[in-house]
Design a protein around this motif. Structure first.
Motif, PDB file in Angstrom:
ATOM      1  N   LEU A 135      42.443   1.797  18.729  1.00 61.97           N
ATOM      2  CA  LEU A 135      43.246   1.080  17.740  1.00 61.97           C
ATOM      3  C   LEU A 135      44.726   0.943  18.095  1.00 61.97           C
ATOM      4  N   ILE A 136      45.194   1.651  19.110  1.00 62.53           N
ATOM      5  CA  ILE A 136      46.609   1.567  19.480  1.00 62.53           C
ATOM      6  C   ILE A 136      46.815   0.388  20.420  1.00 62.53           C
ATOM      7  N   ASP A 137      47.755  -0.479  20.057  1.00 57.65           N
ATOM      8  CA  ASP A 137      48.035  -1.690  20.832  1.00 57.65           C
ATOM      9  C   ASP A 137      49.148  -1.500  21.858  1.00 57.65           C
ATOM     10  N   GLU A 138      50.018  -0.524  21.629  1.00 59.10           N
ATOM     11  CA  GLU A 138      51.118  -0.286  22.563  1.00 59.10           C
ATOM     12  C   GLU A 138      51.501   1.185  22.522  1.00 59.10           C
ATOM     13  N   TYR A 139      51.693   1.749  23.698  1.00 59.38           N
ATOM     14  CA  TYR A 139      52.101   3.143  23.847  1.00 59.38           C
ATOM     15  C   TYR A 139      53.493   3.157  24.463  1.00 59.38           C
ATOM     16  N   GLU A 140      54.376   3.976  23.904  1.00 60.63           N
ATOM     17  CA  GLU A 140      55.680   4.178  24.522  1.00 60.63           C
ATOM     18  C   GLU A 140      55.877   5.679  24.710  1.00 60.63           C
ATOM     19  N   PHE A 141      56.099   6.068  25.949  1.00 60.63           N
ATOM     20  CA  PHE A 141      56.377   7.452  26.283  1.00 60.63           C
ATOM     21  C   PHE A 141      57.834   7.518  26.732  1.00 60.63           C
ATOM     22  N   VAL A 142      58.661   8.226  25.974  1.00 59.43           N
ATOM     23  CA  VAL A 142      60.056   8.403  26.342  1.00 59.43           C
ATOM     24  C   VAL A 142      60.130   9.733  27.087  1.00 59.43           C
ATOM     25  N   VAL A 143      60.163   9.628  28.406  1.00 58.56           N
ATOM     26  CA  VAL A 143      60.100  10.800  29.277  1.00 58.56           C
ATOM     27  C   VAL A 143      61.503  11.381  29.425  1.00 58.56           C
ATOM     28  N   GLN A 144      61.642  12.631  28.990  1.00 60.68           N
ATOM     29  CA  GLN A 144      62.924  13.325  29.013  1.00 60.68           C
ATOM     30  C   GLN A 144      63.074  14.113  30.315  1.00 60.68           C
ATOM     31  N   GLU A 160      37.414   9.523  26.381  1.00 65.45           N
ATOM     32  CA  GLU A 160      37.233   8.831  27.662  1.00 65.45           C
ATOM     33  C   GLU A 160      38.574   8.361  28.191  1.00 65.45           C
ATOM     34  N   ARG A 161      38.621   8.172  29.458  1.00 61.05           N
ATOM     35  CA  ARG A 161      39.840   7.761  30.147  1.00 61.05           C
ATOM     36  C   ARG A 161      40.406   6.491  29.527  1.00 61.05           C
ATOM     37  N   LEU A 162      41.715   6.434  29.423  1.00 70.13           N
ATOM     38  CA  LEU A 162      42.410   5.299  28.838  1.00 70.13           C
ATOM     39  C   LEU A 162      43.201   4.595  29.935  1.00 70.13           C
ATOM     40  N   GLU A 163      42.834   3.382  30.231  1.00 72.80           N
ATOM     41  CA  GLU A 163      43.529   2.592  31.258  1.00 72.80           C
ATOM     42  C   GLU A 163      44.675   1.827  30.592  1.00 72.80           C
ATOM     43  N   LEU A 164      45.883   1.959  31.145  1.00 77.03           N
ATOM     44  CA  LEU A 164      47.062   1.313  30.572  1.00 77.03           C
ATOM     45  C   LEU A 164      47.760   0.450  31.613  1.00 77.03           C
ATOM     46  N   LYS A 165      48.454  -0.582  31.107  1.00 76.22           N
ATOM     47  CA  LYS A 165      49.218  -1.487  31.962  1.00 76.22           C
ATOM     48  C   LYS A 165      50.684  -1.410  31.539  1.00 76.22           C
ATOM     49  N   LEU A 166      51.586  -1.140  32.487  1.00 72.58           N
ATOM     50  CA  LEU A 166      53.017  -1.067  32.205  1.00 72.58           C
ATOM     51  C   LEU A 166      53.528  -2.438  31.774  1.00 72.58           C
ATOM     52  N   VAL A 167      54.200  -2.492  30.607  1.00 69.14           N
ATOM     53  CA  VAL A 167      54.725  -3.770  30.108  1.00 69.14           C
ATOM     54  C   VAL A 167      56.230  -3.717  29.868  1.00 69.14           C
ATOM     55  N   GLY A 168      56.844  -2.543  30.023  1.00 62.62           N
ATOM     56  CA  GLY A 168      58.290  -2.443  29.825  1.00 62.62           C
ATOM     57  C   GLY A 168      58.809  -1.087  30.253  1.00 62.62           C
ATOM     58  N   ARG A 169      60.085  -1.092  30.651  1.00 55.77           N
ATOM     59  CA  ARG A 169      60.730   0.130  31.121  1.00 55.77           C
ATOM     60  C   ARG A 169      62.199   0.060  30.751  1.00 55.77           C
ATOM     61  N   GLN A 170      62.737   1.162  30.217  1.00 53.18           N
ATOM     62  CA  GLN A 170      64.154   1.209  29.869  1.00 53.18           C
ATOM     63  C   GLN A 170      64.708   2.581  30.233  1.00 53.18           C
ATOM     64  N   GLU A 171      65.817   2.577  30.957  1.00 50.32           N
ATOM     65  CA  GLU A 171      66.463   3.829  31.339  1.00 50.32           C
ATOM     66  C   GLU A 171      67.633   4.098  30.411  1.00 50.32           C
ATOM     67  N   PHE A 172      67.877   5.380  30.142  1.00 51.68           N
ATOM     68  CA  PHE A 172      68.966   5.798  29.271  1.00 51.68           C
ATOM     69  C   PHE A 172      69.968   6.629  30.057  1.00 51.68           C
ATOM     70  N   ARG A 180      56.734   1.617  28.386  1.00 53.80           N
ATOM     71  CA  ARG A 180      55.834   0.989  27.409  1.00 53.80           C
ATOM     72  C   ARG A 180      54.590   0.472  28.118  1.00 53.80           C
ATOM     73  N   TYR A 181      53.445   0.750  27.508  1.00 57.41           N
ATOM     74  CA  TYR A 181      52.150   0.373  28.075  1.00 57.41           C
ATOM     75  C   TYR A 181      51.292  -0.290  27.012  1.00 57.41           C
ATOM     76  N   GLN A 182      50.400  -1.140  27.487  1.00 53.59           N
ATOM     77  CA  GLN A 182      49.347  -1.700  26.633  1.00 53.59           C
ATOM     78  C   GLN A 182      48.006  -1.347  27.270  1.00 53.59           C
ATOM     79  N   PRO A 183      46.990  -1.155  26.428  1.00 53.18           N
ATOM     80  CA  PRO A 183      45.667  -0.876  26.989  1.00 53.18           C
ATOM     81  C   PRO A 183      45.210  -2.026  27.900  1.00 53.18           C
ATOM     82  N   SER A 184      44.655  -1.672  29.050  1.00 59.56           N
ATOM     83  CA  SER A 184      44.131  -2.679  29.982  1.00 59.56           C
ATOM     84  C   SER A 184      42.865  -3.294  29.428  1.00 59.56           C
ATOM     85  N   ARG A 185      42.103  -2.492  28.720  1.00 63.14           N
ATOM     86  CA  ARG A 185      40.887  -2.977  28.078  1.00 63.14           C
ATOM     87  C   ARG A 185      40.822  -2.353  26.692  1.00 63.14           C
ATOM     88  N   VAL A 186      40.255  -3.082  25.784  1.00 69.17           N
ATOM     89  CA  VAL A 186      40.155  -2.581  24.416  1.00 69.17           C
ATOM     90  C   VAL A 186      38.784  -1.950  24.244  1.00 69.17           C
TER      91      VAL A 186
END
Length: 188
Positions: A135-144, A160-172, A180-186
């Motif tokens: 059910l999650i459409d977008e994942y954002e992991f803010v890596v500290q 089960e394994r979750l395949e993700l596709k990188l859709v955004g990156r922001q550095e602080f 930011r990732y979106q599922p490769s397959r639903v």
């Protein structure tokens, strides 16, 4: 359909204990902007109670003494947001919140079907269940830039394994990086 977006701070070693990570002003602004992209927030009981304790305006309309001025925009955003709380143990909620009961998949799918710009989910246990349901459409992991060496990790017990596709990156400036990732397959 409203997208369901998940965002969480994690350390380099995968710890997601909020006590191991202290977001600075720039990250507070980033997280406030994420919350503003959502019509409502979706929390499990533990996250709801933790957020309410930290970010709810007092009955007198004031913020806690510990809160820096630059934290107020984040606090105002979360305090005023519509919230849905998934819990089988809470009898009632307030703080602009509504309990979600019954079948989690059906309840969240119904929330996603409502018009709006999105739902934001936080925490650890609820996102695991939502990821398992696809059910999650977008994942954002803010890596500290921290190695905690302890604490809970994300998605322990994922079915089960979750395949993700990188859709955004922001550095602080702090050295943190939001990925930011979106599922490769639903999967459902």
């Amino acid at each position: 359909m409203r997208p369901l977006r998940y965002s969480i701070n994690i350390t380099l070693d995968g710890c997601c204990d909020h006590r191991a990570i202290i977001p600075d002003e720039e990250l507070h602004r980033h997280h406030a902007a994420n919350l503003e992209r959502a019509d409502a927030l979706l929390f499990g009981r533990v996250t709801y109670e933790m957020m309410e304790e930290a970010w709810r305006r007092s009955a007198a309309g004031t913020w806690p003494d510990w809160m820096a001025d630059w934290m107020v925009p984040f606090a105002e955003t979360i305090d005023g947001a519509k919230k849905y709380v998934v819990s089988s143990t809470l009898e009632r909620v307030d703080w602009n919140a509504e309990l979600v009961r019954g079948d989690l998949g059906k309840a969240v799918a119904q929330l996603k079907e409502e018009p709006g710009s999105g739902l934001a989910v936080g925490g650890v246990a609820l996102p695991l269940a939502l990821a398992d349901l696809g059910l999650i459409d977008e994942y954002e992991f803010v890596v500290q830039p921290v190695v905690a060496g302890h604490g809970p990790t994300l998605f322990a017990g994922l079915s089960e394994r979750l395949e993700l596709k990188l859709v955004g990156r922001q550095e602080f400036q702090s050295g943190a990086v939001a990925l930011r990732y979106q599922p490769s397959r639903v999967t459902a």
